[in-house]
Motif scaffolding. Structure first.
Motif, PDB file in Angstrom:
ATOM      1  N   GLU A  72       0.714  -1.189   0.004  1.00 12.23           N
ATOM      2  CA  GLU A  72       0.091   0.072  -0.095  1.00 12.23           C
ATOM      3  C   GLU A  72       0.768   1.287  -0.176  1.00 12.23           C
ATOM      4  O   GLU A  72       1.643   1.391   0.909  1.00 12.23           O
ATOM      5  CB  GLU A  72      -0.705  -0.030   1.361  1.00 12.23           C
ATOM      6  CG  GLU A  72      -2.028   0.921   1.336  1.00 12.23           C
ATOM      7  CD  GLU A  72      -3.060   0.880   0.051  1.00 12.23           C
ATOM      8  OE1 GLU A  72      -3.600   1.731  -0.128  1.00 12.23           O
ATOM      9  OE2 GLU A  72      -3.173  -0.448  -0.219  1.00 12.23           O
ATOM     10  N   PRO A  73       0.545   2.188  -0.932  1.00 13.20           N
ATOM     11  CA  PRO A  73       1.479   3.388  -1.064  1.00 13.20           C
ATOM     12  C   PRO A  73       1.144   4.292   0.284  1.00 13.20           C
ATOM     13  O   PRO A  73       0.037   4.383   0.489  1.00 13.20           O
ATOM     14  CB  PRO A  73       1.167   4.003  -2.301  1.00 13.20           C
ATOM     15  CG  PRO A  73      -0.372   3.632  -2.658  1.00 13.20           C
ATOM     16  CD  PRO A  73      -0.208   2.087  -1.919  1.00 13.20           C
ATOM     17  N   LEU A  74       2.142   5.158   0.341  1.00 11.75           N
ATOM     18  CA  LEU A  74       2.055   6.250   1.613  1.00 11.75           C
ATOM     19  C   LEU A  74       0.950   7.192   1.048  1.00 11.75           C
ATOM     20  O   LEU A  74       0.167   7.941   1.841  1.00 11.75           O
ATOM     21  CB  LEU A  74       3.317   6.480   1.855  1.00 11.75           C
ATOM     22  CG  LEU A  74       3.541   7.666   3.074  1.00 11.75           C
ATOM     23  CD1 LEU A  74       3.077   7.351   4.317  1.00 11.75           C
ATOM     24  CD2 LEU A  74       4.855   8.123   3.115  1.00 11.75           C
ATOM     25  N   TYR A  75       1.177   7.694  -0.185  1.00 14.76           N
ATOM     26  CA  TYR A  75       0.479   8.665  -0.971  1.00 14.76           C
ATOM     27  C   TYR A  75       0.007   8.126  -2.354  1.00 14.76           C
ATOM     28  O   TYR A  75       0.883   7.535  -2.884  1.00 14.76           O
ATOM     29  CB  TYR A  75       1.249   9.934  -1.105  1.00 14.76           C
ATOM     30  CG  TYR A  75       1.693  10.569   0.055  1.00 14.76           C
ATOM     31  CD1 TYR A  75       0.886  11.215   0.893  1.00 14.76           C
ATOM     32  CD2 TYR A  75       3.055  10.511   0.392  1.00 14.76           C
ATOM     33  CE1 TYR A  75       1.159  11.650   2.048  1.00 14.76           C
ATOM     34  CE2 TYR A  75       3.386  11.295   1.760  1.00 14.76           C
ATOM     35  CZ  TYR A  75       2.669  11.987   2.456  1.00 14.76           C
ATOM     36  OH  TYR A  75       3.025  12.467   3.499  1.00 14.76           O
ATOM     37  N   ASP A  76      -1.276   8.304  -2.686  1.00 14.41           N
ATOM     38  CA  ASP A  76      -1.798   7.860  -3.843  1.00 14.41           C
ATOM     39  C   ASP A  76      -2.800   9.025  -4.419  1.00 14.41           C
ATOM     40  O   ASP A  76      -3.884   9.119  -3.776  1.00 14.41           O
ATOM     41  CB  ASP A  76      -2.447   6.720  -3.678  1.00 14.41           C
ATOM     42  CG  ASP A  76      -2.710   5.943  -5.235  1.00 14.41           C
ATOM     43  OD1 ASP A  76      -2.872   6.740  -6.264  1.00 14.41           O
ATOM     44  OD2 ASP A  76      -3.254   4.855  -4.985  1.00 14.41           O
ATOM     45  N   PHE A  77      -2.432   9.675  -5.519  1.00 14.23           N
ATOM     46  CA  PHE A  77      -3.223  10.694  -5.963  1.00 14.23           C
ATOM     47  C   PHE A  77      -3.053  11.135  -7.310  1.00 14.23           C
ATOM     48  O   PHE A  77      -1.873  10.588  -7.994  1.00 14.23           O
ATOM     49  CB  PHE A  77      -2.915  11.980  -4.992  1.00 14.23           C
ATOM     50  CG  PHE A  77      -1.377  12.833  -5.493  1.00 14.23           C
ATOM     51  CD1 PHE A  77      -1.210  13.589  -6.160  1.00 14.23           C
ATOM     52  CD2 PHE A  77      -0.381  12.379  -4.674  1.00 14.23           C
ATOM     53  CE1 PHE A  77       0.127  13.880  -6.404  1.00 14.23           C
ATOM     54  CE2 PHE A  77       0.843  12.717  -4.663  1.00 14.23           C
ATOM     55  CZ  PHE A  77       1.055  13.800  -5.736  1.00 14.23           C
ATOM     56  N   ARG A  84      -1.390  10.084 -12.283  1.00 16.44           N
ATOM     57  CA  ARG A  84      -1.318   9.441 -11.100  1.00 16.44           C
ATOM     58  C   ARG A  84       0.114   9.321 -10.535  1.00 16.44           C
ATOM     59  O   ARG A  84       0.829   9.005 -11.120  1.00 16.44           O
ATOM     60  CB  ARG A  84      -2.161   8.108 -11.102  1.00 16.44           C
ATOM     61  CG  ARG A  84      -2.084   7.464  -9.982  1.00 16.44           C
ATOM     62  CD  ARG A  84      -2.939   6.023 -10.274  1.00 16.44           C
ATOM     63  NE  ARG A  84      -3.041   5.564  -8.831  1.00 16.44           N
ATOM     64  CZ  ARG A  84      -3.266   4.208  -8.717  1.00 16.44           C
ATOM     65  NH1 ARG A  84      -3.602   3.456  -9.569  1.00 16.44           N
ATOM     66  NH2 ARG A  84      -3.480   3.733  -7.304  1.00 16.44           N
ATOM     67  N   HIS A  85       0.224   9.715  -9.419  1.00 14.03           N
ATOM     68  CA  HIS A  85       1.342   9.591  -8.482  1.00 14.03           C
ATOM     69  C   HIS A  85       1.184   8.690  -7.109  1.00 14.03           C
ATOM     70  O   HIS A  85       0.180   8.847  -6.365  1.00 14.03           O
ATOM     71  CB  HIS A  85       1.777  11.033  -7.946  1.00 14.03           C
ATOM     72  CG  HIS A  85       2.072  11.946  -9.123  1.00 14.03           C
ATOM     73  ND1 HIS A  85       3.097  12.046  -9.810  1.00 14.03           N
ATOM     74  CD2 HIS A  85       1.170  12.903  -9.727  1.00 14.03           C
ATOM     75  CE1 HIS A  85       3.170  12.899 -10.619  1.00 14.03           C
ATOM     76  NE2 HIS A  85       2.087  13.446 -10.561  1.00 14.03           N
ATOM     77  N   ARG A  86       2.231   7.843  -6.940  1.00 17.76           N
ATOM     78  CA  ARG A  86       2.050   6.936  -5.664  1.00 17.76           C
ATOM     79  C   ARG A  86       3.544   6.920  -5.130  1.00 17.76           C
ATOM     80  O   ARG A  86       4.412   7.168  -5.608  1.00 17.76           O
ATOM     81  CB  ARG A  86       1.608   5.469  -6.104  1.00 17.76           C
ATOM     82  CG  ARG A  86       0.315   5.533  -6.581  1.00 17.76           C
ATOM     83  CD  ARG A  86      -0.193   4.055  -6.798  1.00 17.76           C
ATOM     84  NE  ARG A  86       0.392   3.728  -8.258  1.00 17.76           N
ATOM     85  CZ  ARG A  86       0.230   2.495  -8.687  1.00 17.76           C
ATOM     86  NH1 ARG A  86      -0.181   1.650  -8.265  1.00 17.76           N
ATOM     87  NH2 ARG A  86       0.609   2.284  -9.936  1.00 17.76           N
ATOM     88  N   VAL A  87       3.329   7.025  -3.915  1.00 14.88           N
ATOM     89  CA  VAL A  87       4.901   7.231  -2.994  1.00 14.88           C
ATOM     90  C   VAL A  87       4.815   6.091  -2.109  1.00 14.88           C
ATOM     91  O   VAL A  87       3.832   6.064  -1.442  1.00 14.88           O
ATOM     92  CB  VAL A  87       4.890   8.614  -2.605  1.00 14.88           C
ATOM     93  CG1 VAL A  87       6.050   8.780  -1.720  1.00 14.88           C
ATOM     94  CG2 VAL A  87       4.630   9.743  -3.645  1.00 14.88           C
ATOM     95  N   TRP A  88       5.871   5.673  -1.832  1.00 14.47           N
ATOM     96  CA  TRP A  88       6.136   4.572  -0.883  1.00 14.47           C
ATOM     97  C   TRP A  88       7.425   4.987  -0.228  1.00 14.47           C
ATOM     98  O   TRP A  88       8.306   5.771  -0.744  1.00 14.47           O
ATOM     99  CB  TRP A  88       6.387   3.143  -1.293  1.00 14.47           C
ATOM    100  CG  TRP A  88       5.356   2.665  -2.178  1.00 14.47           C
ATOM    101  CD1 TRP A  88       4.629   1.620  -1.558  1.00 14.47           C
ATOM    102  CD2 TRP A  88       4.766   2.606  -3.385  1.00 14.47           C
ATOM    103  NE1 TRP A  88       3.551   1.539  -2.449  1.00 14.47           N
ATOM    104  CE2 TRP A  88       3.851   1.935  -3.702  1.00 14.47           C
ATOM    105  CE3 TRP A  88       5.445   3.344  -4.765  1.00 14.47           C
ATOM    106  CZ2 TRP A  88       2.982   1.648  -4.741  1.00 14.47           C
ATOM    107  CZ3 TRP A  88       4.673   3.364  -5.776  1.00 14.47           C
ATOM    108  CH2 TRP A  88       3.510   2.391  -5.848  1.00 14.47           C
ATOM    109  N   GLU A  89       7.447   4.642   1.094  1.00 17.76           N
ATOM    110  CA  GLU A  89       8.519   4.872   2.170  1.00 17.76           C
ATOM    111  C   GLU A  89       9.534   3.632   2.210  1.00 17.76           C
ATOM    112  O   GLU A  89       8.687   2.717   2.708  1.00 17.76           O
ATOM    113  CB  GLU A  89       8.160   5.659   3.268  1.00 17.76           C
ATOM    114  CG  GLU A  89       9.147   5.677   4.294  1.00 17.76           C
ATOM    115  CD  GLU A  89       8.782   6.645   5.370  1.00 17.76           C
ATOM    116  OE1 GLU A  89       9.693   7.099   6.225  1.00 17.76           O
ATOM    117  OE2 GLU A  89       7.636   6.091   5.973  1.00 17.76           O
TER     118      GLU A  89
END
Length: 142
Positions: A72-77, A84-89
């Motif tokens: 699951e991404p930290l951010y998904d927008f 679409r941008h998805r960010v994982w840590e």
């Protein structure tokens, strides 16, 4: 974007990599653009513009990225431009260490965007190294 997926890593890179020839550029920079950015970096005490470095594919980095992007991404927008941008840590120390060690074994990165930002950041860093001859390499200007 346009049916393509681009995956990258947001990280820090040392000015030492540039000084030692580990960052390859595709052309020359213009002095007037560098001077403007040097003043900006010096005044803000930060490199505020992103620099895009490319590197040859690495199995260990790919494995960490693949494992992380399967969660699951930290951010998904979706931005106003429809992209679409998805960010994982990375989060855990083992993953971070794996990526750090893998990058230590990569002989060179390549400037894809930001050669003037790289050149100006390095020049400010070198000036600060000269002002602080006992630098350790861990200072922010490095």
């Amino acid at each position: 974007m346009y049916g393509r997926k681009h995956t990258g890593i947001v990280a820090m890179s040392s000015i030492g990599d540039e000084l030692n020839g580990g960052v390859k550029k595709h052309g020359n920079t213009r002095e007037e653009k560098e001077l403007d950015r040097i003043r900006h970096v010096d005044a803000t005490d930060a490199q505020t513009g992103p620099i895009v470095l490319a590197y040859r594919s690495n199995a260990m980095i790919n494995k960490v990225v693949d494992l992380k992007t399967g969660t699951e991404p930290l951010y998904d927008f979706t931005a106003e431009d429809g992209i679409r941008h998805r960010v994982w840590e990375l989060g855990n120390a083992d993953s971070i260490l794996t990526v750090e060690e893998a990058f230590a074994g990569i002989s060179a990165t390549y400037i894809a965007d930001g050669p003037h930002r790289v050149a100006s950041g390095v020049k400010v860093g070198v000036t600060r190294r000269e002002a602080h001859p006992a630098y350790t390499g861990k200072e922010q200007f490095n």
